[in-house]
Design an enzyme around this catalytic site. Structure first.
Site, PDB file in Angstrom:
ATOM      1  N   TRP A  71       0.816  -1.229   0.000  1.00 23.77           N
ATOM      2  CA  TRP A  71       0.000   0.000   0.000  1.00 23.77           C
ATOM      3  C   TRP A  71       0.847   1.275   0.000  1.00 23.77           C
ATOM      4  O   TRP A  71       0.426   2.303   0.511  1.00 23.77           O
ATOM      5  CB  TRP A  71      -0.972   0.009   1.182  1.00 23.77           C
ATOM      6  CG  TRP A  71      -1.708  -1.269   1.349  1.00 23.77           C
ATOM      7  CD1 TRP A  71      -2.693  -1.768   0.521  1.00 23.77           C
ATOM      8  CD2 TRP A  71      -1.541  -2.242   2.387  1.00 23.77           C
ATOM      9  NE1 TRP A  71      -3.133  -2.983   0.986  1.00 23.77           N
ATOM     10  CE2 TRP A  71      -2.439  -3.302   2.137  1.00 23.77           C
ATOM     11  CE3 TRP A  71      -0.719  -2.323   3.507  1.00 23.77           C
ATOM     12  CZ2 TRP A  71      -2.532  -4.423   2.947  1.00 23.77           C
ATOM     13  CZ3 TRP A  71      -0.795  -3.438   4.332  1.00 23.77           C
ATOM     14  CH2 TRP A  71      -1.693  -4.471   4.034  1.00 23.77           C
ATOM     15  N   HIS A  72       2.023   1.215  -0.602  1.00 26.54           N
ATOM     16  CA  HIS A  72       2.897   2.387  -0.648  1.00 26.54           C
ATOM     17  C   HIS A  72       2.914   3.009  -2.047  1.00 26.54           C
ATOM     18  O   HIS A  72       3.905   3.610  -2.456  1.00 26.54           O
ATOM     19  CB  HIS A  72       4.321   2.016  -0.215  1.00 26.54           C
ATOM     20  CG  HIS A  72       4.416   1.580   1.209  1.00 26.54           C
ATOM     21  ND1 HIS A  72       5.573   1.018   1.764  1.00 26.54           N
ATOM     22  CD2 HIS A  72       3.507   1.601   2.216  1.00 26.54           C
ATOM     23  CE1 HIS A  72       5.354   0.714   3.030  1.00 26.54           C
ATOM     24  NE2 HIS A  72       4.116   1.059   3.330  1.00 26.54           N
TER      25      HIS A  72
END
Length: 603
Positions: free
Chosen positions: A537-538
Site C-alpha cells: 500500500w505504498h
C-alpha cells in the site's frame, strides 16, 4: 530523533493521559447510550456529518460553525494522512473547511485496535474504512476511506525519509526536522518487541544487515527498531488526532463528504479554482466556496489514487481522454495520472511450532541491495475469519472492471475464492517475512473508467516491468533464505526438516492475487517474484512535481489550486511513507502560513 530532558517527560505524560482517555472513551462507547456513541464518533466539536453543511446552526451549537453560509480561506479535499495535519496547521490563522469522503476512526473497533487490523482491510462493504481496488496487473489493493486516511488502516510502522531523499526533493531540511517531531509528540510510540520481532532483528544482524542502530526514526543502513502509531495497549493513533492541534474556531470538518469536482472560473488568462461540489451521506449535493482573499486556495489531499482522479473529473488532464467521457476541459495536461508506482512486496510465511504473539511491523532491515526486510506475526484468525468470503471479487461492487476482460472469467473468480479458503491455517498462526523493493523503476498510469467519483479508476503499476526491479527482488528473496537458515530463526520453524523450497511453495499458495501461479517452480526466483507479488500500500505518483504541480505543489496552469499528498512523490520516502506524508502536511501548512503572514505567523 528522541526528545530529551523535560520535553521528553512532558511528552510521555501527555501520551499516558491520552491513553487513559482513550480507554475511558472505548469503555463508554461500548456501554453508554446511542447518543453518547454519536458524540464519541465525532469526538471534536468541529467534526460533523456532511448533511449538516446546509443546515442553519442552532443557538446551542458552536458559533464557529460556518456551514454553507460562509466562504473559506482554505478548502482541503481529503482528511487523510496529509490532509489532517495540513488542516490543523492552516486553521491556526485562517478558516478551513476539510472534506472527508469516509467516516471517523474514533469509535470504530476494526480501525482502532491492532488485533483487528486484517478485518478492516477484508471489509469490502460500501461504508468500510478501506476501499478495495484491483490494478490491471491482477494485484488486490486498498484505498483509505476514513478520516485519518492511510494511518487508519495501515500496519502502523513509523520511520522518516532519508536525508538524501529530503535533499533530492528540495525540501527545507530545518523545517522538515521541525515538522517530524510535531507529529511524533502526538501520535507516535516506541514498540514493545515481541519474541518474533526479536528473532527477526537478531537474524538480520546475523546475516550481515548491520550495524544494529537500536530504536530510531532515522533512515540509516542496517537493522533498526522503528516507531509505531499503536500504543502499548494496541490502540491505533491516527492522523485524525492531529486535528486536536487546530484552533477549533477556525476549523470545520465534514465527514461522508464526497467531492465530485472542483469549480473553476475561466475568466482571465488562467482558470481559477473558486469552490467545490460535494455530496453528503444521503447523496444530496452541496457547494462550498473560497473567500475572495487573493491567497485563498483549494488543496487536494486525496491520495495517490484520489487526487489525480479528482483532477481528471474536474477537467484537468489529457484532453482526448476527458472528451471521451464528456468532461469539460479546464486544462489540457497529458501528465495527470502518469508515473504511477507501487513498491512490489513479496512475502514468505513461516509455519511455527507454536502459536506466537501477534505483531505488525516493528523491525526493518535497510539493505544496500535496494530492498527492505520487515516482518509480522500471529494474526490468530479464527477458521471462520480465514474462510470468510468478504465479497472481495464480487462483480456487484464494481471492482472487476479494472481487470482485463480475458482474466475476468467465472473460473478466475472461483479459483480465487478456492485459494483463499485453502490458505493454510498455520499461515495465520505463524509469521511472515516481508521483502519490499525500494524505489522501483517500473511505472504505470491511472485513467478514468467513468465519471462516478465513487468508482475506482483503472490503475496499472507494471510490477517488475523493469529488469532492475526483478533482479533486486531475487536478491531480496536470497537474503530471506539466509534469514530462514540463521541460528536465531530455526527455533521458529514448524518442522526441522522443512526445506526453504517447500516454504517458498507454500508462500506461492498463500499469496492471493489474480496472477497465474507456477507452483513447484521456486527454483526460478524470478518466477516466484512475479507469481507472489502483492502490495504494501505504498503506491504513489500521478501528480508529479514539474509535470502536474510546481515545487510548491501549485497545480500548473491554474490559480488557487494545490495538491499536497503522496501523489506528488516520485519515490516512496523511507521504508514506510506515513511519517513523511504526515510531515509534509505539517511542513506545507507552516510554509504557507509563513509565506502569507511572514513573522506574524508565529510558527
Amino acid at each position: 530523533m528522541a526528545l530529551v530532558g523535560g520535553a521528553a517527560a512532558e511528552a510521555a505524560a501527555l501520551k499516558k493521559l491520552k491513553i487513559l482517555l482513550f480507554i475511558i472513551l472505548w469503555i463508554n462507547t461500548l456501554t453508554l447510550s446511542q447518543a453518547y456513541e454519536h458524540s464519541g464518533q465525532y469526538r471534536y466539536p468541529f467534526i460533523r456529518p456532511a448533511s449538516s453543511f446546509s443546515q442553519r446552526p442552532s443557538a446551542a451549537e458552536s458559533p464557529s460553525w460556518r456551514g454553507a453560509s460562509k466562504k473559506y480561506d482554505y478548502i482541503i479535499i481529503g482528511g487523510g494522512t496529509a490532509g489532517c495535519p495540513l488542516a490543523a496547521t492552516l486553521a491556526r490563522n485562517f478558516s478551513v473547511l476539510l472534506l472527508e469522503r469516509g467516516g471517523t476512526p474514533f469509535a470504530n473497533a476494526n480501525v482502532s485496535f491492532l488485533q483487528n487490523f486484517h478485518i478492516s482491510l477484508a471489509d469490502t462493504s460500501p461504508t468500510s474504512a478501506s476501499q478495495l481496488f484491483i490494478s490491471t496487473d491482477g494485484v488486490f489493493n486498498s484505498r483509505a476511506r476514513i478520516l485519518g486516511g492511510g494511518t487508519s488502516i495501515n500496519a502502523g510502522f513509523y520511520t522518516r525519509a532519508s536525508a538524501r531523499y529530503i535533499k533530492r526533493v528540495g525540501w527545507d531540511a530545518k523545517l522538515v526536522n521541525e515538522s517530524y517531531p510535531w507529529v511524533e509528540k502526538q501520535v507516535v510510540y516506541r514498540p514493545e518487541l515481541v519474541p518474533w520481532q526479536r528473532a527477526v532483528r537478531d537474524s538480520l544482524i546475523e546475516v550481515g544487515i548491520s550495524p544494529f542502530n537500536g530504536f530510531t526514526y532515522d533512515h540509516v543502513y542496517g537493522t533498526k527498531i522503528g516507531g509505531t502509531i499503536f500504543d502499548r495497549f494496541g490502540r491505533r493513533h491516527t492522523a485524525a488526532e492531529l486535528l486536536a492541534s487546530a484552533n477549533p474556531d477556525n476549523l470545520n470538518v465534514l465527514v461522508h463528504a464526497t467531492v465530485q469536482k472542483i469549480v473553476f472560473k475561466k475568466t482571465g488568462k488562467r482558470p481559477r479554482a473558486v469552490g467545490v461540489v460535494f455530496k453528503d451521506e444521503s447523496g444530496k449535493q452541496h457547494k462550498a466556496f473560497l473567500s475572495e482573499r487573493s491567497r485563498s486556495e483549494i488543496i487536494v489531499s486525496s491520495g495517490a489514487i484520489g487526487s489525480p482522479q479528482l483532477l481528471l473529473l474536474s477537467g484537468i488532464g489529457p484532453k482526448a481522454d476527458l472528451e471521451k467521457l464528456n468532461i469539460s476541459v479546464v486544462l489540457d495536461n497529458e501528465f495527470v495520472g502518469k508515473g504511477m508506482v507501487d513498491n512490489p512486496l513479496n512475502t514468505i510465511y513461516i509455519p511455527t511450532k507454536r502459536h506466537i504473539k501477534q505483531s505488525l511491523i516493528q523491525i526493518v532491515g535497510i539493505t544496500k541491495l535496494g530492498v527492505y526486510i520487515e516482518a509480522s506475526s500471529g494474526f490468530g484468525q479464527s477458521m471462520d475469519s480465514i474462510h470468510w468470503n468478504n465479497g472481495i471479487v464480487s462483480a456487484k461492487i464494481g471492482q472487476l472492471r479494472t481487470i482485463p476482460s480475458k482474466r475476468r472469467s467465472h473460473e478466475v473468480i472461483q479459483e480465487y475464492v478456492k485459494r483463499k479458503r485453502n490458505i493454510p491455517h498455520e499461515a495465520f498462526q505463524g509469521g511472515f517475512i516481508l521483502e519490499k523493493i525500494a524505489s522501483p523503476l517500473s511505472k504505470g498510469q491511472l485513467t478514468l473508467l467513468n465519471t462516478n467519483v465513487d468508482d475506482n479508476p483503472s490503475v496499472t503499476f507494471n510490477y517488475f516491468n523493469h529488469p532492475n526491479d526483478l533482479a533486486r527482488c531475487v536478491d531480496g528473496i536470497r537474503l530471506v533464505e539466509k534469514i530462514l537458515k540463521s541460528e536465531h530463526f530455526v527455533k521458529y520453524m514448524q518442522c526441522d526438516k522443512e526445506t526453504v523450497e517447500k516454504i517458498l511453495n507454500m508462500s506461492v499458495h498463500a499469496n492471493v492475487n489474480l496472477i497465474p501461479k507456477h507452483t513447484n517452480d521456486t527454483k526460478s526466483l524470478e518466477q516466484f517474484c512475479k507469481d507472489t507479488v502483492i502490495t504494501i500500500w505504498h503506491y504513489h505518483g500521478g501528480c508529479h512535481v514539474g509535470k502536474v504541480v510546481s515545487p510548491d505543489y501549485k497545480v500548473l496552469g491554474v490559480k488557487r489550486l494545490r495538491v499536497i499528498d503522496g501523489s506528488t512523490f516520485a519515490g516512496s520516502p523511507g521504508t514506510n511513507p506515513q511519517a513523511t506524508v504526515m510531515m509534509i502536511g505539517r511542513y506545507m501548512g507552516v510554509k504557507i502560513l509563513r509565506e502569507r503572514l511572514g513573522r506574524a505567523a508565529g510558527i
